[in-house]
Motif scaffolding. Structure first.
Motif, mmCIF file in Angstrom:
data_model
loop_
_atom_site.group_PDB
_atom_site.id
_atom_site.type_symbol
_atom_site.label_atom_id
_atom_site.label_comp_id
_atom_site.label_asym_id
_atom_site.label_seq_id
_atom_site.Cartn_x
_atom_site.Cartn_y
_atom_site.Cartn_z
ATOM 1 N N ALA A 290 27.033 7.893 29.362
ATOM 2 C CA ALA A 290 26.462 8.440 30.593
ATOM 3 C C ALA A 290 24.962 8.693 30.421
ATOM 4 N N ASP A 291 24.592 9.140 29.234
ATOM 5 C CA ASP A 291 23.176 9.403 28.955
ATOM 6 C C ASP A 291 22.361 8.116 29.044
ATOM 7 N N ARG A 292 22.886 7.035 28.462
ATOM 8 C CA ARG A 292 22.164 5.744 28.520
ATOM 9 C C ARG A 292 22.114 5.217 29.949
ATOM 10 N N LEU A 293 23.229 5.350 30.676
ATOM 11 C CA LEU A 293 23.262 4.838 32.048
ATOM 12 C C LEU A 293 22.329 5.655 32.949
ATOM 13 N N THR A 294 22.151 6.921 32.639
ATOM 14 C CA THR A 294 21.223 7.753 33.418
ATOM 15 C C THR A 294 19.813 7.178 33.339
ATOM 16 N N LEU A 295 19.393 6.797 32.119
ATOM 17 C CA LEU A 295 18.067 6.191 31.984
ATOM 18 C C LEU A 295 18.001 4.863 32.755
ATOM 19 N N LEU A 296 19.048 4.043 32.624
ATOM 20 C CA LEU A 296 19.039 2.751 33.329
ATOM 21 C C LEU A 296 18.987 2.932 34.841
ATOM 22 N N GLN B 133 18.060 22.121 20.937
ATOM 23 C CA GLN B 133 18.419 21.382 19.700
ATOM 24 C C GLN B 133 17.932 19.940 19.696
ATOM 25 N N TRP B 134 16.720 19.734 20.155
ATOM 26 C CA TRP B 134 16.092 18.420 20.031
ATOM 27 C C TRP B 134 15.201 18.396 18.788
ATOM 28 N N ARG B 135 14.984 19.566 18.194
ATOM 29 C CA ARG B 135 14.243 19.649 16.939
ATOM 30 C C ARG B 135 14.750 20.862 16.180
ATOM 31 N N THR C 199 11.829 19.007 11.981
ATOM 32 C CA THR C 199 12.544 17.738 12.055
ATOM 33 C C THR C 199 13.060 17.454 13.460
ATOM 34 N N TRP C 200 12.611 16.310 14.019
ATOM 35 C CA TRP C 200 13.160 15.856 15.298
ATOM 36 C C TRP C 200 14.614 15.469 15.098
ATOM 37 N N THR C 201 15.431 15.734 16.072
ATOM 38 C CA THR C 201 16.832 15.317 16.034
ATOM 39 C C THR C 201 16.885 13.795 16.168
ATOM 40 N N ARG C 202 17.631 13.150 15.275
ATOM 41 C CA ARG C 202 17.664 11.684 15.237
ATOM 42 C C ARG C 202 18.605 11.119 16.288
ATOM 43 N N TYR C 203 18.099 10.095 16.999
ATOM 44 C CA TYR C 203 18.910 9.416 18.007
ATOM 45 C C TYR C 203 19.658 8.257 17.362
ATOM 46 N N PRO C 204 20.969 8.066 17.645
ATOM 47 C CA PRO C 204 21.799 8.937 18.467
ATOM 48 C C PRO C 204 22.614 9.952 17.662
ATOM 49 N N GLY D 293 22.227 12.381 15.549
ATOM 50 C CA GLY D 293 21.930 13.804 15.377
ATOM 51 C C GLY D 293 22.278 14.649 16.601
ATOM 52 N N PHE D 294 22.427 13.985 17.736
ATOM 53 C CA PHE D 294 22.689 14.741 18.971
ATOM 54 C C PHE D 294 24.171 15.086 19.093
ATOM 55 N N ILE D 295 24.468 16.086 19.889
ATOM 56 C CA ILE D 295 25.847 16.570 20.056
ATOM 57 C C ILE D 295 26.364 16.014 21.377
ATOM 58 N N PRO E 173 20.780 15.531 29.834
ATOM 59 C CA PRO E 173 20.512 14.212 29.268
ATOM 60 C C PRO E 173 19.232 14.182 28.435
ATOM 61 N N LEU E 174 19.120 13.172 27.572
ATOM 62 C CA LEU E 174 17.971 13.060 26.685
ATOM 63 C C LEU E 174 16.792 12.405 27.386
ATOM 64 N N THR E 175 15.598 12.796 26.982
ATOM 65 C CA THR E 175 14.387 12.056 27.330
ATOM 66 C C THR E 175 13.627 11.843 26.028
ATOM 67 N N ASN E 176 13.491 10.583 25.637
ATOM 68 C CA ASN E 176 12.790 10.250 24.396
ATOM 69 C C ASN E 176 11.355 10.774 24.437
ATOM 70 N N GLN E 177 10.930 11.427 23.358
ATOM 71 C CA GLN E 177 9.578 11.994 23.307
ATOM 72 C C GLN E 177 8.605 11.124 22.519
ATOM 73 N N LEU E 178 9.049 9.911 22.180
ATOM 74 C CA LEU E 178 8.219 9.013 21.364
ATOM 75 C C LEU E 178 6.867 8.751 22.001
ATOM 76 N N ARG E 179 6.824 8.670 23.333
ATOM 77 C CA ARG E 179 5.564 8.405 24.038
ATOM 78 C C ARG E 179 4.974 9.679 24.650
ATOM 79 N N GLY E 180 5.434 10.824 24.184
ATOM 80 C CA GLY E 180 4.870 12.090 24.674
ATOM 81 C C GLY E 180 5.714 12.752 25.744
#
Ligand code: UYC
Length: 229
Positions: free
Chosen positions: A107-113, A181-183, A187-192, A194-196, A207-214
């Motif tokens: 569901a988390d991946r489909l939310t982004l899509l 609990q994203w960090r 230490t950043w929580t590792r995808y996927p 490390g997440f619960i 849902p998650l939002t990747n912070q790689l680009r800020g």
């Protein structure tokens, strides 16, 4: 004098979420009389604005092997509890299906899509979002996505929950990450892994939002006008 079932029925509308959850759990152990209370609760609820106790009642009923219950759900809520309103003709039913099945990671991946679909063709190819696209999201669709997460997660997950926590922390991102609990420490929580991926997660974890680009995409999501009117 109120019967126990009448008291439980009243407690479903308690202002206290913990009371509501306990009551839903009790009712789901009482067999057909408990199921009847849960069906009445859904039948009289506001279908345009479902809240998580309705979602939880729906999920409990869905797990029943009673044909009376299954016929009720198929007749009244064939697609689930959440009306899939959209201003851009997006089909959110696969997302509703995954959340009903509590398939949190999918569901988390489909939310982004779905949000990429909402943003348009270039985002669909890119498979990630620009904050400028998020700013232009229609309120209707953000509400639908958020309500889907809220309703099927006992009110734990969704952008509006993340927003409430973020506001309570004075919009301080550095305080938000450990809270959801994203960090942990540095230490950043590792995808996927490390997440619960279930309801034992802290409030606001999904849902998650990747912070790689800020933080700008997340900032646009949590600052969106959808949450203030
Ligand atoms: N990842 O760490 N993440 C990815 C999160 C960061 C990174 C996807 C969330 C920190 C890389 C999702 C957190 C970081 C990839 C998330 C998190 C980082 C990746 C898949 C806690 C390094 C490979 C969907 C804030 C220090 C993909 C997607 C790539 C993927 C989510 C690294 C959902 C919430 C700062 C290298 N991480 N991500 O968006 O783009 O790709 O290379 O947030």
């Amino acid at each position: 004098e109120l019967t126990d079932l009448e008291q439980l029925s009243t407690a479903l509308s308690s202002p206290n979420g913990k009371t509501q959850l306990k009551t839903l759990e009790t009712l789901s152990t009482l067999g057909s009389s408990g199921e009847q209370v849960l069906m009445d609760f859904l039948a009289k609820s506001d279908r345009h604005h479902p809240t998580w106790p309705q979602g939880t009642a729906f999920l409990k009923l869905r797990a029943s092997d009673s044909s009376v219950v299954q016929e009720f759900l198929n007749r009244e809520f064939p697609q689930g509890m959440v009306p899939l309103n959209t201003d851009r003709d997006i089909d959110y039913s696969p997302l509703q299906d995954l959340l009903i099945e509590q398939k949190w990671q999918e569901a988390d991946r489909l939310t982004l899509l779905k949000m990429c679909e909402l943003a348009g063709e270039s985002a669909m190819t890119r498979k990630w979002l620009y904050f400028s696209e998020v700013n232009q999201f229609p309120r209707t669709d953000l509400h639908t996505i958020n309500t889907l997460w809220l309703v099927y997660s006992e009110g734990k997950f969704g952008f509006s929950i993340q927003r409430e926590i973020w506001l309570s922390l004075g919009k301080n991102w550095e305080k938000l990450w450990p809270k959801i609990q994203w960090r942990t420490g540095k230490t950043w929580t590792r995808y996927p892994g490390g997440f619960i991926w279930d309801l034992t997660a802290p409030k606001g974890h999904l849902p998650l939002t990747n912070q790689l680009r800020g933080v700008r995409v997340m900032d646009s999501l949590l600052s969106h006008p959808a949450w203030t009117d």
